[in-house]
Enzyme design. Structure first.
Site, short mmCIF file in Angstrom:
data_model
loop_
_atom_site.label_atom_id
_atom_site.label_comp_id
_atom_site.label_asym_id
_atom_site.label_seq_id
_atom_site.Cartn_x
_atom_site.Cartn_y
_atom_site.Cartn_z
N SER A 173 5.84 -32.62 -10.60
CA SER A 173 4.96 -32.32 -9.24
C SER A 173 3.23 -32.65 -9.16
O SER A 173 2.84 -32.49 -10.18
CB SER A 173 5.31 -30.96 -8.94
N ASP A 174 2.78 -32.64 -7.98
CA ASP A 174 1.47 -32.72 -7.96
C ASP A 174 1.07 -31.16 -8.05
O ASP A 174 1.96 -30.52 -7.80
CB ASP A 174 0.80 -33.30 -6.85
N TRP A 175 -0.16 -30.84 -8.47
CA TRP A 175 -0.49 -29.35 -8.80
C TRP A 175 -0.53 -28.57 -7.43
O TRP A 175 -1.40 -28.83 -6.50
CB TRP A 175 -1.90 -29.53 -9.32
N SER A 176 0.51 -27.56 -7.25
CA SER A 176 0.80 -27.07 -5.97
C SER A 176 1.45 -27.57 -5.15
O SER A 176 1.49 -27.31 -3.94
CB SER A 176 -0.49 -26.43 -5.67
N GLY A 177 2.27 -28.81 -5.62
CA GLY A 177 3.05 -29.48 -4.62
C GLY A 177 4.45 -29.23 -4.62
O GLY A 177 5.38 -29.67 -3.74
#
Ligand code: BGC
Length: 732
Positions: A253-257
């Site tokens: 995942s993208d960070w906080s995605g």
């Protein structure tokens, strides 16, 4: 004698630690040894940039790091604050747009290798790059980090980069999958586009990265696609990436995605990173564990995710003797320099002002804050704590300072970060972004004009920076103008000294009114990484003949550009949470050429200090169905050694479904000595003729007439041939 038990120190090495076994066999052996907790540890972060690890079994953690241009400074491990290390300086490679401007896939391989070797030295297994989102709008804050507007060019750079990096036992995580084409609202915006546009414009570079490059990691994008977040989007991840393309690696995942446990579990996410809060509260931690225990999710789903993460880890040699890495070596810096040199695009050179001969000038006035500014650390996640970064001014002084007086004047002041510099996001114009007050702006200008008057030659180093509303992660540009009143300043400078060269340091297109007509020489230098200034000086003084070409169209005005032409918020930056890519396939030159709009500088454009002639075009059928081989002669007709990027565009004469006027389907960068001729051969696969047919869910290369156009840019087509496809080929 008791023989029933083996002593631990003579126990056979477990299979999963045996480097001679296949990765799959090692995973098969390891997986059943893991407890549920240990497995869960592999699917979510346990620091800002790590996951997994099982000490009792000798399995190290998986360490990840940004980013596409070099190994980022060490942070945390549990905060975003600098870790304060002194041994995490790295080589800053030129950002994606500059690499793409080289049109040299070998340099993408070399870039991947440099960053891979440095990542190994820093004990990283996964590098979060390259970034390959298509430049949909020239305003995109992260355009500088990507490979431009064309799927074929972006795909070639991606494949090279991924192969180079993975040959160094480091996994390349291609990002951001998919349709993350702007920074505004990036965490929420829902992108809607038709299927052909997805398949023909926004996916091909990813597809090439997976199928040809063999990328073992893909990062999900922040935005939503057709109503589902990309980090757990069933269609993108399960159906296309994993089923259709056969991707065996991990989706990160993208960070906080990540936003939802159920979707994350079911829709293809394999590793959750960067979610806010305690690691055990991540969507793929406690809630996943509870779901498994309650029987909501089968363990097989977890096993598949763990397998994919182990595949990455084992492929890097992390369980074996990994080759030692190296950092900031002379070779790495030499590669950085070569990429920067080959990426510089000569936009204009009337009267042959360039290259400059330092022996024939007394005084060179270097003007502009960008000449003394360092850029490698900027832009957020793509920033690098550069071991060395040569500014434009330093490069010019080093090259010419012994023969000429080199003076410097600041000229303008680039904007600073939003937190410091209060701007009204809605109303501010790009040209006004500067912390300088009116009196300071004027006094800087007056001094710069005086410096210009006193010099034989002016080198104005202008452009943007990685500040808010510039080439910056998290914000998009406000408009296409240069920041900090540079346009007026350049006009004033060239009025007093017509021997003015403008070198632009930007990661995206800018407009050049009101000075372009008056300035004899313009260079687009992008951000050049560790050797930026050395490379710029080498081109300015003719040690290197420029050979870069634009990987994106420079429009004359924003409203000429596809996402902005209709002036509708639904198209950009989105309305009520959704953005519609109504321009469809017509992105970049596909739009300008189909709609016959004159750009400021076209896609593929770039001059040289020599000239090239194109002759003898032949297009013959390839060996496989619906393929062809394009062949022509390229001659250096000038007096200097140089390299030309010869480009092949395909035009379909009577398409069944509407197609762009032409599309880039091949290119070759060819080095030639003065007078030398080489025969260039460029293969075209069936994809080169195909469009994506939504009715058949397949690529269709249809029988019929095509025109093959060959030249030095999308608007400088020197040769043309008709080509007939005799059979229709439909395929994936
Ligand atoms: C960026 C990614 C990056 C990640 C980790 C995100 O904000 O979009 O490209 O890899 O942060 O720093």
């Amino acid at each position: 004698m008791f023989v029933g038990a083996l002593r631990a120190d003579v126990a056979p090495r477990p299979l999963y630690l045996d480097a001679t076994q296949s990765i799959e066999a090692r995973i098969d052996d390891l997986l059943p040894r893991l407890t549920l907790e240990e497995k869960l540890g592999f699917v979510h972060a346990n620091s800002k940039f790590s996951a997994g690890g099982v000490e009792r079994l000798g399995i190290p953690r998986l360490w990840l790091a940004d980013g596409p241009q070099g190994v980022r400074e060490e942070i945390g491990p549990d905060t975003w604050a600098s870790a304060g290390w002194t041994n995490d300086f790295a080589t800053a490679m030129p950002p994606g747009i500059g690499l793409a401007a080289t049109w040299n896939p070998e340099l993408a391989v070399a870039t991947g290798r440099v960053i891979g070797e440095e990542a190994r030295m820093r004990n990283k297994q996964v590098m979060l790059g390259p970034g390959l989102n298509i430049m949909r709008t020239p305003l995109g804050g992260r355009n500088y980090d990507y490979f431009g507007e064309d799927p074929w060019l972006a795909g070639r750079m991606t494949v090279g980069y991924v192969r180079g990096m993975q040959a160094e036992q480091v996994i390349a995580c291609i990002k951001h999958f998919a349709a993350n084409n702007q920074e505004q609202e990036r965490g929420r915006i829902n992108v809607e586009m038709d299927e052909r546009t997805l398949r023909e414009i926004y996916l091909p570079a990813f597809e090439a990265g997976v199928k040809e490059g063999g990328a073992l990691a893909v990062m999900g994008a922040y935005n939503q696609f057709r109503g589902e977040h990309c980090c757990h989007n069933d269609y993108l991840l399960n159906q296309i990436l994993k089923k259709e393309w056969g991707f065996t690696g991990a989706v990160i995942s993208d960070w906080s995605g990540t936003h939802d446990t159920r979707q994350a579990v079911l829709n293809g996410l394999d590793l959750e990173m960067g979610t806010n809060g305690a690691y055990d509260d991540f969507f793929l931690a406690k809630p996943f564990r509870e779901g498994i225990k309650a029987g909501t999710y089968p363990v097989a789903l977890l096993d598949d995710k763990v397998r994919r993460n182990l595949r990455m880890l084992i492929a890097t040699g992390a369980l074996d003797q990994r080759r030692p890495g190296s950092i900031n070596t002379a070779e790495h810096l030499a590669t950085a320099r070569r990429v920067a040199e080959e990426g510089i695009v000569l936009l204009k050179n009337t009267g042959g002002l360039l290259p400059l001969d330092p022996a024939k000038v007394t005084t060179i006035a270097v003007i502009g804050e960008n000449a003394v500014r360092k850029f490698a650390a900027g832009g957020n996640s793509a920033g690098v704590k550069a071991f060395r970064e040569i500014t434009a001014f330093e490069g010019i002084v080093a090259r010419a300072g012994a023969q000429a007086n080199v003076t410097f004047s600041t000229g303008y002041r680039q904007p600073v970060r939003r937190s410091v510099y209060q701007v009204d996001a809605a109303g501010v114009r790009g040209s006004e972004l500067s912390p300088a007050k009116p009196e300071e702006i004027e006094s800087l200008a007056v001094r710069a004009v005086r410096a210009a008057q006193e010099a034989d030659v002016v080198i104005f180093v202008g452009g943007l920076s990685h500040q808010t509303f510039g080439d910056d992660e998290g914000t998009d540009r406000r408009d296409l103008s240069l920041t900090a009143h540079q346009d007026e300043l350049i006009a004033r400078i060239v009025a007093v000294n017509p021997r003015t060269v403008v070198a632009l340091i930007t990661g995206s297109p800018v407009v050049m009114d009101p000075w372009l007509a008056k300035v004899p020489a313009v260079l687009q230098a992008w951000y050049g990484g560790s050797e930026a200034g050395t490379a710029l000086a080498a081109v300015l003084f003719g040690d290197v003949n420029p050979s870069g070409k634009l990987p994106c169209t420079f429009p004359k005005s924003l409203k000429d550009s596809p996402a902005h032409a209709a002036g509708l918020a639904r198209q950009f930056p989105g309305e009520n949470g959704t953005e519609h890519y109504d321009e469809g396939l017509l992105v970049g030159y596909r739009w300008f050429d189909t709609k016959q709009i004159e750009p400021l500088f076209p896609f593929g454009y770039g001059l040289s200090y020599t000239q090239f002639a194109y002759t003898n075009l032949k297009v013959v059928s390839g060996t496989a169905a619906a393929t062809a081989t394009v062949q022509f002669d390229l001659t250096n007709t000038g007096t200097r050694e140089g390299a030309e990027v010869a480009q092949v565009y395909v035009h379909s004469a009577h398409p069944r479904l509407a197609r762009p006027e032409k599309e880039l389907k091949g290119f070759a960068k060819v080095a030639l000595k003065p007078g030398e001729t080489k025969t260039v051969t460029i293969p075209l696969t069936s994809r080169a003729f195909a469009f994506y047919d939504p009715a058949q869910s397949a690529w269709s290369a249809e029988a019929g007439a095509y025109t093959i156009q060959v030249g030095g840019s999308s608007r400088d087509l020197r040769l043309e041939a008709n080509y007939q496809l005799t059979t229709t080929t439909v395929g994936r």
